[in-house]
Design a protein around this motif. Structure first.
Motif, PDB file in Angstrom:
ATOM      1  N   SER A   1       0.783  -1.091  -0.034  1.00  0.00           N
ATOM      2  CA  SER A   1       0.064  -0.033   0.185  1.00  0.00           C
ATOM      3  C   SER A   1       0.951   1.185   0.112  1.00  0.00           C
ATOM      4  O   SER A   1       2.219   1.198   0.369  1.00  0.00           O
ATOM      5  CB  SER A   1      -1.034   0.123   1.030  1.00  0.00           C
ATOM      6  OG  SER A   1      -1.693   1.107   1.345  1.00  0.00           O
ATOM      7  N   LYS A   2      -0.041   2.482  -0.367  1.00  0.00           N
ATOM      8  CA  LYS A   2       1.198   3.606  -0.402  1.00  0.00           C
ATOM      9  C   LYS A   2       1.333   4.046   1.066  1.00  0.00           C
ATOM     10  O   LYS A   2       1.963   4.941   1.251  1.00  0.00           O
ATOM     11  CB  LYS A   2       0.409   4.621  -1.159  1.00  0.00           C
ATOM     12  CG  LYS A   2       0.362   4.309  -2.756  1.00  0.00           C
ATOM     13  CD  LYS A   2      -0.359   5.306  -3.412  1.00  0.00           C
ATOM     14  CE  LYS A   2      -0.707   4.806  -5.131  1.00  0.00           C
ATOM     15  NZ  LYS A   2      -1.503   5.657  -5.854  1.00  0.00           N
ATOM     16  N   ASN A   3       0.318   3.716   1.907  1.00  0.00           N
ATOM     17  CA  ASN A   3       0.259   4.294   3.255  1.00  0.00           C
ATOM     18  C   ASN A   3       1.006   3.093   4.065  1.00  0.00           C
ATOM     19  O   ASN A   3       0.418   2.230   4.157  1.00  0.00           O
ATOM     20  CB  ASN A   3      -1.017   4.244   3.721  1.00  0.00           C
ATOM     21  CG  ASN A   3      -1.332   5.216   5.142  1.00  0.00           C
ATOM     22  OD1 ASN A   3      -0.294   5.004   5.688  1.00  0.00           O
ATOM     23  ND2 ASN A   3      -2.576   5.350   5.414  1.00  0.00           N
ATOM     24  N   PRO A   4       2.022   3.366   4.722  1.00  0.00           N
ATOM     25  CA  PRO A   4       2.820   2.551   5.786  1.00  0.00           C
ATOM     26  C   PRO A   4       2.026   1.907   6.743  1.00  0.00           C
ATOM     27  O   PRO A   4       2.236   0.806   7.276  1.00  0.00           O
ATOM     28  CB  PRO A   4       4.002   3.307   6.171  1.00  0.00           C
ATOM     29  CG  PRO A   4       3.468   4.671   5.970  1.00  0.00           C
ATOM     30  CD  PRO A   4       2.520   4.869   4.660  1.00  0.00           C
ATOM     31  N   ALA A   5       0.729   2.437   7.304  1.00  0.00           N
ATOM     32  CA  ALA A   5       0.017   1.887   8.466  1.00  0.00           C
ATOM     33  C   ALA A   5      -0.966   0.903   7.995  1.00  0.00           C
ATOM     34  O   ALA A   5      -1.505   0.030   8.646  1.00  0.00           O
ATOM     35  CB  ALA A   5      -0.598   3.128   9.250  1.00  0.00           C
ATOM     36  N   VAL A   6      -1.213   0.904   6.571  1.00  0.00           N
ATOM     37  CA  VAL A   6      -2.113   0.136   6.190  1.00  0.00           C
ATOM     38  C   VAL A   6      -1.617  -1.351   6.043  1.00  0.00           C
ATOM     39  O   VAL A   6      -2.663  -2.226   6.428  1.00  0.00           O
ATOM     40  CB  VAL A   6      -2.750   0.537   4.693  1.00  0.00           C
ATOM     41  CG1 VAL A   6      -3.505  -0.331   4.022  1.00  0.00           C
ATOM     42  CG2 VAL A   6      -3.388   1.608   4.839  1.00  0.00           C
ATOM     43  N   PRO A   7      -0.708  -1.800   5.541  1.00  0.00           N
ATOM     44  CA  PRO A   7      -0.369  -3.209   5.446  1.00  0.00           C
ATOM     45  C   PRO A   7      -0.517  -4.256   6.646  1.00  0.00           C
ATOM     46  O   PRO A   7      -1.229  -5.276   6.762  1.00  0.00           O
ATOM     47  CB  PRO A   7       0.924  -3.258   5.052  1.00  0.00           C
ATOM     48  CG  PRO A   7       1.251  -2.026   4.137  1.00  0.00           C
ATOM     49  CD  PRO A   7       0.408  -1.204   5.095  1.00  0.00           C
ATOM     50  N   GLN A   8      -0.017  -3.482   7.951  1.00  0.00           N
ATOM     51  CA  GLN A   8      -0.200  -4.228   9.147  1.00  0.00           C
ATOM     52  C   GLN A   8      -1.636  -4.313   9.395  1.00  0.00           C
ATOM     53  O   GLN A   8      -1.855  -5.581   9.805  1.00  0.00           O
ATOM     54  CB  GLN A   8       0.589  -3.406  10.244  1.00  0.00           C
ATOM     55  CG  GLN A   8       0.649  -4.257  11.427  1.00  0.00           C
ATOM     56  CD  GLN A   8       1.137  -3.453  12.496  1.00  0.00           C
ATOM     57  OE1 GLN A   8       1.263  -2.254  12.662  1.00  0.00           O
ATOM     58  NE2 GLN A   8       1.321  -4.167  13.846  1.00  0.00           N
ATOM     59  N   VAL A   9      -2.639  -3.402   9.167  1.00  0.00           N
ATOM     60  CA  VAL A   9      -3.818  -3.855   9.759  1.00  0.00           C
ATOM     61  C   VAL A   9      -4.576  -4.677   8.742  1.00  0.00           C
ATOM     62  O   VAL A   9      -5.230  -5.329   9.257  1.00  0.00           O
ATOM     63  CB  VAL A   9      -4.666  -2.243   9.613  1.00  0.00           C
ATOM     64  CG1 VAL A   9      -6.029  -2.254  10.058  1.00  0.00           C
ATOM     65  CG2 VAL A   9      -4.036  -1.319  10.495  1.00  0.00           C
ATOM     66  N   VAL A  10      -4.306  -4.678   7.475  1.00  0.00           N
ATOM     67  CA  VAL A  10      -5.063  -5.553   6.394  1.00  0.00           C
ATOM     68  C   VAL A  10      -4.573  -7.039   6.849  1.00  0.00           C
ATOM     69  O   VAL A  10      -5.484  -7.884   6.867  1.00  0.00           O
ATOM     70  CB  VAL A  10      -4.629  -5.122   5.116  1.00  0.00           C
ATOM     71  CG1 VAL A  10      -5.101  -6.260   4.243  1.00  0.00           C
ATOM     72  CG2 VAL A  10      -5.384  -3.851   4.922  1.00  0.00           C
ATOM     73  N   LEU A  11      -3.195  -7.029   7.136  1.00  0.00           N
ATOM     74  CA  LEU A  11      -2.836  -8.474   7.265  1.00  0.00           C
ATOM     75  C   LEU A  11      -3.283  -8.973   8.643  1.00  0.00           C
ATOM     76  O   LEU A  11      -3.547 -10.246   8.807  1.00  0.00           O
ATOM     77  CB  LEU A  11      -1.187  -8.752   7.294  1.00  0.00           C
ATOM     78  CG  LEU A  11      -0.661  -8.193   5.927  1.00  0.00           C
ATOM     79  CD1 LEU A  11       0.856  -8.473   6.138  1.00  0.00           C
ATOM     80  CD2 LEU A  11      -0.936  -9.502   4.980  1.00  0.00           C
ATOM     81  N   GLU A  12      -3.483  -8.228   9.789  1.00  0.00           N
ATOM     82  CA  GLU A  12      -3.763  -8.557  11.017  1.00  0.00           C
ATOM     83  C   GLU A  12      -5.437  -9.199  10.793  1.00  0.00           C
ATOM     84  O   GLU A  12      -5.744 -10.132  11.326  1.00  0.00           O
ATOM     85  CB  GLU A  12      -3.490  -7.794  12.100  1.00  0.00           C
ATOM     86  CG  GLU A  12      -2.345  -7.512  12.412  1.00  0.00           C
ATOM     87  CD  GLU A  12      -1.906  -6.511  13.400  1.00  0.00           C
ATOM     88  OE1 GLU A  12      -2.891  -5.868  13.894  1.00  0.00           O
ATOM     89  OE2 GLU A  12      -0.975  -6.083  14.014  1.00  0.00           O
ATOM     90  N   THR A  13      -5.862  -8.503  10.250  1.00  0.00           N
ATOM     91  CA  THR A  13      -7.530  -8.595   9.902  1.00  0.00           C
ATOM     92  C   THR A  13      -7.565  -9.912   9.217  1.00  0.00           C
ATOM     93  O   THR A  13      -8.524 -10.750   9.360  1.00  0.00           O
ATOM     94  CB  THR A  13      -7.979  -7.419   9.439  1.00  0.00           C
ATOM     95  OG1 THR A  13      -7.901  -6.262   9.973  1.00  0.00           O
ATOM     96  CG2 THR A  13      -9.738  -7.638   9.284  1.00  0.00           C
ATOM     97  N   PHE A  14      -6.690  -9.841   8.193  1.00  0.00           N
ATOM     98  CA  PHE A  14      -7.042 -11.150   7.229  1.00  0.00           C
ATOM     99  C   PHE A  14      -6.678 -12.404   8.038  1.00  0.00           C
ATOM    100  O   PHE A  14      -7.316 -13.677   7.836  1.00  0.00           O
ATOM    101  CB  PHE A  14      -5.792 -10.822   6.054  1.00  0.00           C
ATOM    102  CG  PHE A  14      -5.688 -12.178   5.064  1.00  0.00           C
ATOM    103  CD1 PHE A  14      -6.513 -12.432   4.031  1.00  0.00           C
ATOM    104  CD2 PHE A  14      -4.622 -13.181   5.369  1.00  0.00           C
ATOM    105  CE1 PHE A  14      -6.550 -13.593   3.391  1.00  0.00           C
ATOM    106  CE2 PHE A  14      -4.497 -14.136   4.741  1.00  0.00           C
ATOM    107  CZ  PHE A  14      -5.360 -14.382   3.583  1.00  0.00           C
TER     108      PHE A  14
END
Length: 488
Positions: free
Chosen positions: A171-184
């Motif tokens: 993602s372009k936002n560095p805070a997005v990948p961690q949230v998406v992966l944890e939810t996934f």
């Protein structure tokens, strides 16, 4: 031609076409710099999941049937987990679960980039609106766009010859990948547990346990209402107590009957230690007085004062005992009536108690079986997942970096400028050779009807083309051309 001579000719060519070379290089290099700064930086976070088959589970309810399952290869269940992660429904649930700010575009911190992006978005929105009205494209679907965004940036791949699955998101936002992966990962584990629970039959056990729990509660309430209505607590225990009292009071009852027949006879009263304390005390006193009366009867007459006094005490004590016996007789009659009443209601009480015990045993069995399957279903030839590398917030963006892009753009611009200069020189030489070959064609003559000289033919060709050309000389080196603006 050797390499040194080739370099010399290349330098001469670039020197002759230096303006074209510089212009082309500057334009390409500036375009590379602008592209390096306008190119959005992307951040990627990764999570590593270890999947394996665990040992057989513990069974406390003894409700499991032993079965022999086929041996599954690690590559097979790893591949199945990858397919489960890549399902469309999981991605849709992920889109619905993550917070909305995940899909919001973060504006750039640079004003000129925000201005360029704003102008581009304005024209693109206008173009999309026009195309939609012309029915050339379909209207924008935000949910579909979000699903497409997740699918394009979510990467799932198994590590070869291992039981590890790597999941990454960009993602372009560095805070997005961690949230998406944890939810996934949370959604994947929930769906995997639900899938295994359904296949193992834990849901059936839970449903049956809940049904039995409801029936057991009704049976217990019915039993409690019956006991409150009939004023009983434990029929068997109460019957045992009544029978014990009746057996203990039998000698007292016989004594009561004998005393009622002849109150004046000097008979001893026999009782047991189960009699009430006040009756035992009076009977003991009475028996002592009777013994004293017998002793006095041997020495004195019945009209003697001590004997009369003793007879009066015996008579008074027997009257008191007769009253106690009557009261005890009433108690015995009540016990007998209570015993008959308990005998009458016992069938209903036994049926309610039996229903309660059966339902309680069934509920306990199904409840233990459900807990076994819920707690240990993933330990009996089932897939056990463990996150061995949790996702984190990325610090550095993905490669290539801006410095690398600028350096690459510099060398690429240099090569393109050289290629432009060489191609221009090659085209010019081809045109020169083509013009020279046309001047030497047979049948051309001067004003007197004779063939024109080569010099005149070169001059006429130059006049027709509007350019200056030099006479080609047979030499191994490139011809020396005058300064020309061709290609510049």
């Amino acid at each position: 031609m050797d390499f040194n001579e080739l370099l010399i000719q290349l330098g001469e060519t670039i020197s002759r076409r230096r303006r074209l070379f510089l212009v082309f290089f500057i334009v390409c290099f500036l375009a590379a710099i602008v592209g390096a700064y306008l190119k959005p930086q992307k951040f990627e976070s990764q999570a590593t999941i270890y999947v394996t088959l665990a040992s057989p589970r513990l069974d406390t309810s003894q409700s499991e049937e032993k079965n022999n399952l086929a041996i599954i290869q690690p590559s097979e269940f790893v591949a199945s987990q990858v397919e489960l992660m890549q399902t469309k429904s999981l991605v849709e649930e992920l889109v619905d679960t993550v917070p909305p700010w995940i899909f919001e575009r973060t504006p750039s911190s640079k004003w000129y980039i925000r201005m360029i992006v704003g102008v581009a978005d304005f024209f693109l929105r206008g173009l999309d609106t026009l195309l939609v009205k012309m029915k050339l494209i379909e209207p924008e679907n935000k949910r579909y766009e979000r699903i497409k965004l997740i699918e394009d940036n979510l990467k799932i791949f198994p590590v070869r010859k291992s039981q590890v699955i790597e999941v990454s998101f960009t993602s372009k936002n560095p805070a997005v990948p961690q949230v998406v992966l944890e939810t996934f990962i949370d959604i994947y584990r929930t769906r995997l547990a639900k899938l295994r629970s359904t296949s193992e039959g834990a849901t059936v056990y839970l449903q049956q346990a809940e049904k039995l729990s409801t029936e057991l509660a009704k049976a217990e309430q019915a039993l409690a209402d019956f006991m409150a209505e009939k004023n009983v607590f434990d029929i068997e225990a109460e019957k045992a107590q009544i029978l014990t009292r009746l057996d203990s009071f039998a000698p007292l009852i016989n004594s009561l009957k004998a005393a009622s027949k002849n109150a004046d006879r000097l008979e001893f009263t026999v009782t047991s230690f189960a009699a009430p304390p006040q009756i035992l005390e009076k009977i003991t006193t009475l028996n002592g007085l009777l013994i004293e009366r017998i002793r006095l009867a041997a020495s004195y007459t019945e009209n003697q004062r001590d004997v009369l006094r003793l007879d009066k005490q015996i008579s008074s004590l027997r009257e008191a005992l007769r009253g106690d016996f009557e009261r005890l007789s009433d108690v015995i009659e009540q016990d007998r009536a209570r015993l008959e009443y308990l005998q009458k209601i016992q069938p209903r009480y036994d049926w309610l108690s039996r229903q309660t015990r059966v339902l309680a045993a069934s509920y306990e069995t199904y409840s233990k079986a459900a807990k076994d399957r819920e707690t240990f279903f993933d330990r009996d030839n089932q897939i056990l997942t463990q996150v061995i590398d949790a996702p984190t917030v990325p610090y550095h963006p993905l490669k290539p970096s801006r410095l690398f892009l600028v350096i690459t753009g510099f060398f690429l611009s240099l090569m393109l400028a050289m290629a432009a200069a060489l191609i221009t020189e090659w085209v010019f030489r081809i045109r020169s050779l083509y013009a020279t070959s046309n001047n030497k064609m047979p049948g051309q003559s001067g004003p007197s009807g004779k063939p024109a000289s080569p010099a005149l033919q070169d001059a006429g060709t130059a006049a027709d083309d509007g350019t200056q050309t030099a006479t080609l000389r047979p030499t191994s080196k490139w011809p020396v051309h005058p300064n020309s603006s061709v290609g510049d």
